[in-house]
Design a protein around this motif. Structure first.
Motif, PDB file in Angstrom:
ATOM      1  N   THR A   1       0.500  -1.166   0.164  1.00  0.00           N
ATOM      2  CA  THR A   1      -0.094   0.149  -0.247  1.00  0.00           C
ATOM      3  C   THR A   1       1.374   1.075   0.061  1.00  0.00           C
ATOM      4  O   THR A   1       1.451   1.471   1.275  1.00  0.00           O
ATOM      5  CB  THR A   1      -0.603  -0.216   1.090  1.00  0.00           C
ATOM      6  OG1 THR A   1      -1.715  -1.258   1.452  1.00  0.00           O
ATOM      7  CG2 THR A   1      -1.796   1.377   0.912  1.00  0.00           C
TER       8      THR A   1
ATOM      9  N   SER B   1      -6.168  -0.375   9.679  1.00  0.00           N
ATOM     10  CA  SER B   1      -5.685  -0.246   8.080  1.00  0.00           C
ATOM     11  C   SER B   1      -5.369  -1.663   7.060  1.00  0.00           C
ATOM     12  O   SER B   1      -6.420  -1.974   6.088  1.00  0.00           O
ATOM     13  CB  SER B   1      -5.102   1.175   7.449  1.00  0.00           C
ATOM     14  OG  SER B   1      -4.082   0.965   7.378  1.00  0.00           O
TER      15      SER B   1
ATOM     16  N   ASP C   1      -8.436  -3.680   7.610  1.00  0.00           N
ATOM     17  CA  ASP C   1     -10.211  -3.420   6.921  1.00  0.00           C
ATOM     18  C   ASP C   1      -9.167  -3.959   5.216  1.00  0.00           C
ATOM     19  O   ASP C   1     -10.610  -4.309   4.945  1.00  0.00           O
ATOM     20  CB  ASP C   1      -9.772  -1.750   6.831  1.00  0.00           C
ATOM     21  CG  ASP C   1     -10.110  -1.737   8.334  1.00  0.00           C
ATOM     22  OD1 ASP C   1     -10.913  -2.121   8.539  1.00  0.00           O
ATOM     23  OD2 ASP C   1     -10.067  -0.335   9.008  1.00  0.00           O
ATOM     24  N   GLN C   2      -8.423  -4.105   5.196  1.00  0.00           N
ATOM     25  CA  GLN C   2      -8.273  -4.171   3.455  1.00  0.00           C
ATOM     26  C   GLN C   2      -8.642  -5.295   3.296  1.00  0.00           C
ATOM     27  O   GLN C   2      -8.896  -6.218   2.392  1.00  0.00           O
ATOM     28  CB  GLN C   2      -6.495  -3.369   3.101  1.00  0.00           C
ATOM     29  CG  GLN C   2      -5.639  -3.383   1.587  1.00  0.00           C
ATOM     30  CD  GLN C   2      -4.869  -3.406   1.920  1.00  0.00           C
ATOM     31  OE1 GLN C   2      -3.800  -3.836   2.162  1.00  0.00           O
ATOM     32  NE2 GLN C   2      -4.414  -2.540   0.560  1.00  0.00           N
ATOM     33  N   HIS C   3      -7.991  -6.363   4.241  1.00  0.00           N
ATOM     34  CA  HIS C   3      -7.790  -7.714   4.079  1.00  0.00           C
ATOM     35  C   HIS C   3      -9.073  -7.529   3.877  1.00  0.00           C
ATOM     36  O   HIS C   3     -10.260  -9.148   2.974  1.00  0.00           O
ATOM     37  CB  HIS C   3      -7.255  -8.413   5.382  1.00  0.00           C
ATOM     38  CG  HIS C   3      -6.992  -9.728   5.215  1.00  0.00           C
ATOM     39  ND1 HIS C   3      -8.420 -10.366   5.106  1.00  0.00           N
ATOM     40  CD2 HIS C   3      -6.475 -10.717   4.958  1.00  0.00           C
ATOM     41  CE1 HIS C   3      -8.408 -12.469   5.504  1.00  0.00           C
ATOM     42  NE2 HIS C   3      -7.400 -11.964   5.160  1.00  0.00           N
TER      43      HIS C   3
END
Length: 157
Positions: free
Chosen positions: A20, A36, A39-41
């Motif tokens: 990222t 985050s 959250d991305q996962h």
């Protein structure tokens, strides 16, 4: 002081990595990225990881509570000072080992083979593209090696 782009690297089961690129200077601080990344996962796979490890930079009681609320069963944020781990001894050892493998993945993608470090780019945008290209190369090589290994096992078995 460091110069260059700020990246957050997450390692998935199987050794694949996600990179990222920060859009703003303070976007990927450790305490924020610890959340985050999960959250991305969830956005990618529709569910939280069963277990999650992060170094001391991501540790806080609030982060542990937030990650548990998001559905992470084993939260392995390395504690600061004399704080206790939020997981048992066996889970701690496993998560510490997983976390160490993230560093190995970062070292691999920085090797001359993938060109993540010091790409031959003339703009910030192109540096970001080169970084993602390096991560894609690592992940594709890992995938192809896994397929070849599986096929070899099938032929032998």
């Amino acid at each position: 002081m460091e110069f260059g782009l700020k990246w957050g690297i997450a390692r998935l089961r199987g050794g694949y990595i996600l990179a990222t690129l920060a859009r703003e200077r303070d976007e990927l601080t450790d305490s924020k990225f610890a959340i985050s990344a999960v959250d991305q996962h969830i956005a990618l796979f529709g569910k939280p990881p069963k277990a999650y490890a992060y170094d001391r930079g991501g540790y806080s009681r609030d982060n542990i509570a937030t990650l548990k609320a998001k559905g992470v069963k084993e939260v392995g944020l390395a504690p600061r000072g004399k704080a206790k781990w939020a997981v048992g001894k066996q889970a701690k050892e496993r998560l510490v080992n997983e976390r160490a493998q993230v560093e190995g993945s970062i070292g691999t993608v920085k090797s001359p083979r993938y060109g993540f470090n010091r790409p031959n780019a003339r703009s910030v945008e192109m540096m970001g593209v080169c970084g993602q290209r390096a991560v894609l190369g690592l992940n594709l090589n890992k995938l192809i090696r896994g397929i070849a290994w599986r096929n070899k096992m099938v032929l032998v078995g």
